[in-house]
Design a protein around this motif. Structure first.
Motif, mmCIF file in Angstrom:
data_model
loop_
_atom_site.group_PDB
_atom_site.id
_atom_site.type_symbol
_atom_site.label_atom_id
_atom_site.label_comp_id
_atom_site.label_asym_id
_atom_site.label_seq_id
_atom_site.Cartn_x
_atom_site.Cartn_y
_atom_site.Cartn_z
ATOM 1 N N GLY A 50 0.827 -1.209 0.000
ATOM 2 C CA GLY A 50 0.000 0.000 0.000
ATOM 3 C C GLY A 50 0.855 1.250 0.000
ATOM 4 O O GLY A 50 0.577 2.220 -0.729
ATOM 5 N N LEU A 51 1.884 1.269 0.825
ATOM 6 C CA LEU A 51 2.781 2.420 0.874
ATOM 7 C C LEU A 51 3.542 2.604 -0.424
ATOM 8 O O LEU A 51 3.815 3.736 -0.869
ATOM 9 C CB LEU A 51 3.761 2.251 2.045
ATOM 10 N N ALA A 52 3.902 1.433 -1.060
ATOM 11 C CA ALA A 52 4.671 1.520 -2.304
ATOM 12 C C ALA A 52 3.819 2.010 -3.465
ATOM 13 O O ALA A 52 4.305 2.716 -4.369
ATOM 14 C CB ALA A 52 5.272 0.151 -2.628
ATOM 15 N N LEU A 53 2.519 1.679 -3.495
ATOM 16 C CA LEU A 53 1.669 2.026 -4.636
ATOM 17 C C LEU A 53 1.048 3.413 -4.506
ATOM 18 O O LEU A 53 0.620 4.013 -5.522
ATOM 19 C CB LEU A 53 0.555 0.974 -4.770
ATOM 20 N N ALA A 54 0.923 3.949 -3.330
ATOM 21 C CA ALA A 54 0.197 5.217 -3.121
ATOM 22 C C ALA A 54 0.710 6.362 -3.998
ATOM 23 O O ALA A 54 -0.079 7.071 -4.663
ATOM 24 C CB ALA A 54 0.258 5.601 -1.647
ATOM 25 N N PRO A 55 2.039 6.621 -4.127
ATOM 26 C CA PRO A 55 2.510 7.750 -4.948
ATOM 27 C C PRO A 55 2.148 7.585 -6.424
ATOM 28 O O PRO A 55 1.785 8.552 -7.101
ATOM 29 C CB PRO A 55 4.018 7.734 -4.754
ATOM 30 N N TYR A 56 2.248 6.337 -6.924
ATOM 31 C CA TYR A 56 2.013 6.124 -8.356
ATOM 32 C C TYR A 56 0.532 6.231 -8.681
ATOM 33 O O TYR A 56 0.160 6.764 -9.747
ATOM 34 C CB TYR A 56 2.531 4.745 -8.775
ATOM 35 N N ILE A 57 -0.298 5.763 -7.782
ATOM 36 C CA ILE A 57 -1.727 5.865 -8.043
ATOM 37 C C ILE A 57 -2.168 7.321 -7.915
ATOM 38 O O ILE A 57 -3.010 7.816 -8.686
ATOM 39 C CB ILE A 57 -2.513 4.969 -7.072
ATOM 40 N N ASN A 58 -1.603 8.022 -6.963
ATOM 41 C CA ASN A 58 -1.944 9.430 -6.772
ATOM 42 C C ASN A 58 -1.548 10.248 -7.989
ATOM 43 O O ASN A 58 -2.223 11.234 -8.358
ATOM 44 C CB ASN A 58 -1.263 9.946 -5.508
ATOM 45 N N ASN A 59 -0.464 9.884 -8.670
ATOM 46 C CA ASN A 59 0.010 10.589 -9.875
ATOM 47 C C ASN A 59 -0.627 10.011 -11.130
ATOM 48 O O ASN A 59 -0.215 10.371 -12.253
ATOM 49 C CB ASN A 59 1.529 10.501 -9.992
ATOM 50 N N ASP A 60 -1.547 9.085 -10.943
ATOM 51 C CA ASP A 60 -2.258 8.465 -12.057
ATOM 52 C C ASP A 60 -1.277 7.839 -13.040
ATOM 53 O O ASP A 60 -1.296 8.109 -14.262
ATOM 54 C CB ASP A 60 -3.148 9.508 -12.755
ATOM 55 N N SER A 79 -1.622 -16.531 -4.313
ATOM 56 C CA SER A 79 -2.322 -17.099 -5.470
ATOM 57 C C SER A 79 -2.930 -16.040 -6.384
ATOM 58 O O SER A 79 -3.050 -16.252 -7.593
ATOM 59 C CB SER A 79 -3.424 -18.052 -4.989
ATOM 60 N N SER A 80 -3.306 -14.858 -5.820
ATOM 61 C CA SER A 80 -3.883 -13.799 -6.678
ATOM 62 C C SER A 80 -3.710 -12.430 -6.020
ATOM 63 O O SER A 80 -3.663 -12.330 -4.789
ATOM 64 C CB SER A 80 -5.374 -14.068 -6.947
ATOM 65 N N VAL A 81 -3.645 -11.404 -6.893
ATOM 66 C CA VAL A 81 -3.548 -10.003 -6.460
ATOM 67 C C VAL A 81 -4.510 -9.185 -7.343
ATOM 68 O O VAL A 81 -4.489 -9.326 -8.586
ATOM 69 C CB VAL A 81 -2.122 -9.453 -6.584
ATOM 70 N N GLU A 82 -5.302 -8.355 -6.700
ATOM 71 C CA GLU A 82 -6.253 -7.517 -7.465
ATOM 72 C C GLU A 82 -6.123 -6.071 -6.981
ATOM 73 O O GLU A 82 -6.243 -5.793 -5.793
ATOM 74 C CB GLU A 82 -7.682 -8.013 -7.255
ATOM 75 N N LEU A 83 -5.884 -5.157 -7.935
ATOM 76 C CA LEU A 83 -5.799 -3.718 -7.647
ATOM 77 C C LEU A 83 -6.966 -3.040 -8.376
ATOM 78 O O LEU A 83 -7.048 -3.085 -9.610
ATOM 79 C CB LEU A 83 -4.471 -3.142 -8.131
ATOM 80 N N ARG A 84 -7.871 -2.429 -7.594
ATOM 81 C CA ARG A 84 -9.057 -1.784 -8.178
ATOM 82 C C ARG A 84 -9.010 -0.284 -7.872
ATOM 83 O O ARG A 84 -8.985 0.117 -6.715
ATOM 84 C CB ARG A 84 -10.297 -2.442 -7.574
ATOM 85 N N TYR A 85 -9.025 0.516 -8.968
ATOM 86 C CA TYR A 85 -9.002 1.973 -8.832
ATOM 87 C C TYR A 85 -10.401 2.452 -8.498
ATOM 88 O O TYR A 85 -11.376 2.117 -9.200
ATOM 89 C CB TYR A 85 -8.526 2.641 -10.124
ATOM 90 N N LEU A 86 -10.519 3.262 -7.474
ATOM 91 C CA LEU A 86 -11.834 3.728 -7.061
ATOM 92 C C LEU A 86 -12.363 4.831 -7.948
ATOM 93 O O LEU A 86 -13.585 5.001 -8.088
ATOM 94 C CB LEU A 86 -11.767 4.223 -5.603
ATOM 95 N N GLN A 87 -11.449 5.611 -8.574
ATOM 96 C CA GLN A 87 -11.903 6.742 -9.376
ATOM 97 C C GLN A 87 -12.374 6.300 -10.745
ATOM 98 O O GLN A 87 -13.347 6.813 -11.272
ATOM 99 C CB GLN A 87 -10.738 7.753 -9.540
ATOM 100 N N ILE A 122 -5.949 1.988 -0.328
ATOM 101 C CA ILE A 122 -4.762 2.836 -0.501
ATOM 102 C C ILE A 122 -5.247 4.283 -0.512
ATOM 103 O O ILE A 122 -6.132 4.661 -1.303
ATOM 104 C CB ILE A 122 -4.031 2.492 -1.799
ATOM 105 N N THR A 123 -4.693 5.105 0.340
ATOM 106 C CA THR A 123 -5.153 6.495 0.487
ATOM 107 C C THR A 123 -4.004 7.452 0.260
ATOM 108 O O THR A 123 -2.826 7.081 0.344
ATOM 109 C CB THR A 123 -5.736 6.701 1.890
ATOM 110 N N LEU A 129 -7.823 6.170 -2.874
ATOM 111 C CA LEU A 129 -7.410 6.070 -4.270
ATOM 112 C C LEU A 129 -7.759 4.712 -4.888
ATOM 113 O O LEU A 129 -8.195 4.641 -6.041
ATOM 114 C CB LEU A 129 -5.896 6.277 -4.368
ATOM 115 N N ALA A 130 -7.467 3.616 -4.141
ATOM 116 C CA ALA A 130 -7.680 2.269 -4.716
ATOM 117 C C ALA A 130 -7.799 1.242 -3.578
ATOM 118 O O ALA A 130 -7.512 1.539 -2.405
ATOM 119 C CB ALA A 130 -6.530 1.888 -5.634
ATOM 120 N N VAL A 131 -8.210 0.047 -3.957
ATOM 121 C CA VAL A 131 -8.297 -1.083 -3.020
ATOM 122 C C VAL A 131 -7.446 -2.243 -3.573
ATOM 123 O O VAL A 131 -7.615 -2.629 -4.740
ATOM 124 C CB VAL A 131 -9.749 -1.555 -2.828
#
Length: 650
Positions: A50-60, A79-87, A122-123, A129-131
């Motif tokens: 979460g900490l690693a992804l926050a800057p990149y998601i915030n910068n789109d 076994s699986s990873v899912e990243l869902r953008y809230l915007q 992720i905030t 920003l995302a889940v």
């Protein structure tokens, strides 16, 4: 089941129960630890990603976010990873097919570990920003659990082996005194008395061991007392107290036995005139000493052999100045050889010689063809004494009634027997030995030769074979015939076979027994071998070998002529025969009180050793009634079955 096995199984069962409980608890603890570890790891991973992804998601910057996810989760155990953008509702999904590398398939089918799914928002400040959602894979947990299971199984297996060995050693050592007590009791029940048991270290068993030792000592003393009592009664009834030879009662009993057999034989009386003179002069001590010295000399001379003729006659002091001899089953020629050889012995001639009185001693010898009564035989020997007195130039007087038929030499008898064996001229008949209820204990086999219109009884030729030490070939033929007889019967009854003394002493016969009986194992148990008592007393070593060969092959043996030899009866406790057969000496004249006491003592000695006792030649109801009340188990004779012989077989 033995006490040792019960204790061992019980203690091992408790050990297994405790070990299994510890094993299961350890596995459950390990399972809980692995599940908790899996939960902690997924939580840490979510926080880190979460900490690693926050800057990149915030910068789109989705490309950079995807690169971070790939870098973190490629090769991981998720076994699986899912990243869902809230915007934008855009999703990034990654699936990783992970399989356990070490755990077996059957273990994964137990569903010990379930996949864990966790997510985190992720905030950036207050903005969501995302889940990101991560699902773990239990493969690593199964691998670690399998490794733990293997190590624990190995440890518990080693502990089980060591623990079982320790339990076995402890139990065995603890029960060692009890095992010694059991062996001692078994030996006591078999009347085997050896050294006392050592005092055990277990305090509870010390009184038991002391009691067993006292009981063994008392039983041993009791048995010895019974043996001594039997010997005392026997000596009182049949032993002369001065000469230690047999007395007149023994002489007459053996004479009756010989007469009943109707076999050729010899009788002699040595009359010592100087002994009678000493008694008349009241020099009793001197007379007794001379009688004892002469008796000892006669005993040593008659226990040897003369010209390969084994003597062992019945010798008895029948009067204060007379010594009697009975030589059963002997021909006239051999009888003369024996008498001449005895008188030629320097030791005996010096004892009885007196140059000043030619009638200092008289030696009368008579030979009977076996057809005379007791009175007639005694008249013959009295005539021989008179003849010796009238012919002082001769060393002895001799009278014979022998007919000329069957006057065969030893070699001739051997040839006749060998021809009879080859041509099948040996025939057999049986006499049953039964209980009071009529149950057959065994059948005793009797043999004779029928050839060329002549009939020869075994008593006529076995003595000659005995002198030539050739009876074992004849006994082999009898045994083979009885094996064939038993094999032909659907419900065989045991057969008793008498073995001659020379057969018992023949090593080749013992070796033959070791080969033949095991080859007929199904029949061997139906064979009873009767060995003469003298073989157990004078030839114990080689008799032991034969008895071991017989018993080892499944057959059984008994003692014939039980009580005939005036030696210790302790030998029957050493050999433990299946049965003993009382000598005719003790069963024919029950009017004699001493004889009745002796018979009772002898039979009680065997009874107390759990040895079956047989009485032969039981001819009257009075005999049967008395014997049945005095520890006799089996009876053989006219009164029990009217001498019901079976048909002869060839």
């Amino acid at each position: 089941m033995t006490l040792y096995r019960k204790l061992f199984i019980g203690m091992v069962a408790v050990f297994i129960l405790l070990s299994s409980s510890a094993f299961i608890i350890e596995l459950l603890t390990k399972k809980a630890h692995l599940a908790q570890q899996q939960q902690v790891e997924i939580t840490n991973t979510l926080n880190s990603i979460g900490l690693a992804l926050a800057p990149y998601i915030n910068n789109d910057d989705p490309i950079a976010a995807e690169s971070v996810i790939n870098a973190v989760f490629d090769g991981s155990h998720y076994s699986s990873v899912e990243l869902r953008y809230l915007q934008s509702e855009h999703k990034l999904v990654r699936q990783y097919p992970v399989q356990p590398q070490k755990a077996p398939h059957w273990l994964t089918q137990l569903n010990l570990f379930e996949p864990i799914t966790a997510d985190q928002v992720i905030t950036s400040g207050w903005q969501q920003l995302a889940v990101i959602q991560i699902t773990s894979h239990p493969g690593i947990a199964y691998d670690q659990f399998w490794q733990t299971l293997q190590r624990m199984s190995l440890v518990f297996a080693v502990m089980f082996i060591l623990g079982s060995s320790a339990i076995a050693y402890i139990v065995k050592r603890s029960l060692k005194p009890l095992h010694a007590i059991t062996q001692k009791v078994n030996k006591i029940s078999n009347h085997e008395f050896d050294k006392p048991l050592d005092s055990p270290n277990t305090a509870d068993l010390i009184p038991v061991v002391n009691g067993i030792n006292r009981m063994a000592t008392q039983l041993e003393s009791s048995f010895r007392a019974q043996v001594e009592e039997a010997q005392k009664f026997r000596n009182k009834a049949y032993l002369d107290p001065v000469s230690k030879l047999g007395n007149r009662a023994l002489f007459m009993a053996q004479l009756d036995h010989w007469v009943a057999d109707q076999t050729p034989g010899g009788i002699a009386i040595l009359k010592l005139g100087f002994i009678n003179e000493l008694y008349h002069q009241k020099a009793y001590q001197v007379a007794d000493e001379k009688v004892l010295k002469i008796a000892d000399t006669i005993r040593s001379l008659t226990s040897a052999s003369v010209d390969q003729i084994v003597l062992n006659p019945t010798t008895a002091r029948i009067a204060k100045d007379e010594i009697g001899f009975i030589f059963p089953k002997i021909n006239e020629t051999d009888l003369k050889l024996i008498v001449k050889a005895l008188l030629a012995k320097p030791l005996l001639s010096q004892l009885i010689a007196n140059d000043q009185d030619q009638n200092h001693y008289l030696f009368g010898v008579a030979h009977s063809d076996g057809q005379q009564t007791r009175a007639e035989i005694l008249s013959l020997v009295d005539g021989a004494l008179a003849k010796a007195k009238s012919r002082p130039d001769k060393p002895y007087g001799f009278i014979s009634t022998t007919q000329t038929q069957y006057l065969f030499g030893k070699k001739q008898w051997q040839t006749i027997v060998e021809q009879a064996i080859r041509s099948g001229d040996v025939v057999f008949r049986f006499q049953h030995a039964k209980t009071m209820q009529g149950n057959t204990f065994h059948r005793e086999v009797y043999s004779k030769i029928q050839r060329s219109g002549a009939e020869y009884h075994a008593s006529e030729y076995l003595f000659a074979l005995e002198q030539l030490q050739a009876t074992w070939e004849y006994d082999k033929h009898v045994i083979n015939a009885m094996i064939e007889q038993l094999a032909s019967e659907s419900q065989p009854t045991p057969i008793a076979i008498n073995l001659s003394l020379s057969t018992v002493l023949e090593p080749r016969f013992i070796q033959w027994i070791k080969e033949v009986l095991p080859a007929h194992a199904a029949i061997a148990g139906q064979l009873h071998f009767e060995l003469p008592e003298i073989s157990f007393i004078q030839h114990a070593a080689i008799t032991t070998l034969l008895c071991e060969a017989i018993v080892g092959s499944g057959a059984r043996y008994g003692i014939d002529q039980y009580g005939r030899n005036f030696k210790s009866l302790a030998y029957i406790n050493e050999f433990k025969p299946f049965y003993v057969k009382l000598d005719f000496l003790y069963t024919h004249n029950l009017d004699d009180e001493n004889q009745r006491y002796t018979l009772t003592a002898l039979s009680r000695t065997a009874y107390n050793l759990d040895i079956t006792t047989i009485a032969a030649r039981v001819e009257t109801q009075r005999q049967l009634d008395f014997l049945s009340e005095n520890f006799i188990d089996i009876y053989q004779g006219f009164i029990i079955d009217s001498l019901n012989f079976e048909p002869q077989i060839a």
